[in-house]
Write an enzyme that holds these catalytic residues in place. Structure first.
Site, short mmCIF file in Angstrom:
data_model
loop_
_atom_site.label_atom_id
_atom_site.label_comp_id
_atom_site.label_asym_id
_atom_site.label_seq_id
_atom_site.Cartn_x
_atom_site.Cartn_y
_atom_site.Cartn_z
N ASP A 33 1.49 3.74 3.00
CA ASP A 33 0.39 2.98 3.96
C ASP A 33 0.92 1.68 4.54
O ASP A 33 0.18 0.99 5.17
CB ASP A 33 -0.93 3.20 3.42
CG ASP A 33 -1.64 4.27 3.51
OD1 ASP A 33 -1.56 4.96 4.53
OD2 ASP A 33 -2.23 4.61 2.59
N GLY A 34 2.07 1.25 3.83
CA GLY A 34 2.79 0.07 4.35
C GLY A 34 2.00 -1.38 3.54
O GLY A 34 2.01 -1.21 2.43
N LEU A 83 0.71 -1.27 -0.03
CA LEU A 83 0.14 -0.09 0.04
C LEU A 83 0.77 1.37 0.09
O LEU A 83 0.68 2.27 0.60
CB LEU A 83 -1.00 0.13 1.27
CG LEU A 83 -1.92 -1.38 1.42
CD1 LEU A 83 -2.47 -1.39 2.67
CD2 LEU A 83 -2.95 -1.43 0.13
N ASP A 118 9.06 -5.00 -5.13
CA ASP A 118 9.96 -6.24 -5.44
C ASP A 118 10.69 -6.23 -3.89
O ASP A 118 10.78 -7.58 -3.65
CB ASP A 118 10.54 -6.00 -6.85
CG ASP A 118 9.86 -5.48 -7.67
OD1 ASP A 118 8.76 -5.89 -7.90
OD2 ASP A 118 10.49 -4.78 -8.66
#
Ligand SMILES: Nc1ncnc2c1ncn2[C@@H]1O[C@H](COP(=O)(O)OP(=O)(O)OP(=O)(O)O)[C@@H](O)[C@H]1O
Ligand SMILES: O=P(O)(O)OC[C@@]1(O)O[C@H](CO)[C@@H](O)[C@@H]1O
Length: 315
Positions: free
Chosen positions: A227-228, A224, A255
């Site tokens: 947002d992690g 995200l 990746d």
């Protein structure tokens, strides 16, 4: 990490990153600096693993002068390669990087992979999969192979007992899901496309991940951006974040996240923490440079179970 990881990049690239002061349409821009890196999502997963002392084999169809350049770049980095020669020319993808970390990417469609070439690549993958712990298929599909042919490759891998991970978009992501991939890693846009609804909150993300699991995927790792990431698997739901004070280039961050997650066993809070540390480190590095152990800082990673469903997404 015990077994061997096989990465598969059906549409690899030579990545050219140009650093420009500001992107202005219609102007001649002078690049302050430039880098050339071997590219493509599976290629980057192999590069990130190698940068952290984990060997993998990268399967890449390659052709033309850029194909030779890609092989040379990967050999120079020490990545183990299984290169399948094709008639078309390997693509070159351009990154325009601005000082504030904004990146603009221009990706070529890539060379056509004929039916015979796709069959050769598939055979190479299926043969090598027999001794692999994970087969990780990443990136866009090149023109040529039908989605039915790609689905068949995924299904044959799963039927052979291979742990399959798929990081792709659109129908290729859904093919991995329906084939029963052990792991899929959509980003926010790919997740939205897969379920036909734009997530606005963590609750929306978790619901979308549950839908992909119900449709066949084992584990869903949704990345995200700032947002992690959210991890949904048979054990439950985790969310995590790793703030980056000075983002330099997000190219390849997904990746690196996937590579770190696999490197740490692809399960639970420890694997999510590792993936987030690798992702954040990649964002702090220029171009698509992959982090080494000295770039990793796990102390800023925060992982919590069951995020508040009403929490909004920002990035
Ligand atoms: N601006 C940011 N700040 C902090 N972390 C970031 C930022 N952007 C990305 N990350 C980290 O990198 C991970 C992957 O980012 P993202 O969701 O953009 O992946 P992606 O779209 O698959 O990237 P790519 O295709 O370029 O590899 C995120 O889960 C997060 O951990
Ligand atoms: O066109 P695709 O296959 O979706 O993405 C290819 C690509 O943008 O992904 C990598 C970063 O994740 C780059 O190395 C490469 O240029």
């Amino acid at each position: 990490m015990s077994g061997v990881i096989l990465t598969v990049t059906l549409n690899p690239s030579v990545d050219r990153a140009l650093e420009v002061d500001a992107l202005v349409r219609g102007e001649v821009l002078r690049a302050a600096d430039s880098h050339i890196d071997p590219g493509g999502k599976g290629v980057n997963v192999s590069r990130a693993l190698l940068a952290n002392g984990i060997r993998s084999t990268a399967v890449v169809p390659t052709g033309g002068a850029e194909g030779e350049q890609l092989v040379d770049l990967l050999e120079a980095e020490g990545v183990d390669l299984l290169s399948v020669p094709i008639a078309g020319r390997t693509r070159s993808n351009i990154t325009l990087a601005e000082p504030d970390g904004t990146v603009t990417k221009i990706n070529e469609v890539g060379p056509v992979l004929s039916d015979a070439e796709f069959a050769q690549v598939s055979k190479a993958v299926l043969d090598a999969a027999a001794t692999a712990d994970w087969v990780v298929i990443c990136g866009s599909l090149p023109p040529g192979p039908s989605i039915a042919a790609f689905t068949e490759l995924c299904e044959r891998l799963v039927a052979a007992g291979t742990r399959l991970a798929v990081d792709s978009s659109g129908p290729a992501l859904l093919a991995g899901v329906s084939a029963g991939a052990a792991l899929v890693k959509p980003n926010r846009e790919e997740l939205a496309e897969a379920v036909g609804a734009e997530p606005a909150t963590f609750g929306d993300v978790v619901a979308a991940c549950h839908r992909l699991r119900a449709a066949g995927a084992g584990t869903v790792l949704a990345s995200l951006g700032a947002d992690g990431a959210v991890l949904v698997d048979a054990d439950g739901v985790l969310a995590g974040v790793s703030p980056v004070s000075v983002p330099r280039s997000t190219v390849g961050a997904g990746d690196a996240l996937l590579a770190g997650f696999l490197a740490a066993g692809a399960r639970g809070a420890s694997a999510l923490t590792e993936g987030l540390a690798w992702g954040a480190a990649a964002v702090s590095l220029p171009g698509s440079r992959m982090p080494t152990p000295s770039d990793l800082d796990r102390t800023h990673v925060r992982v919590t179970p069951d995020p508040d469903p009403s929490r909004p997404l920002h990035s």
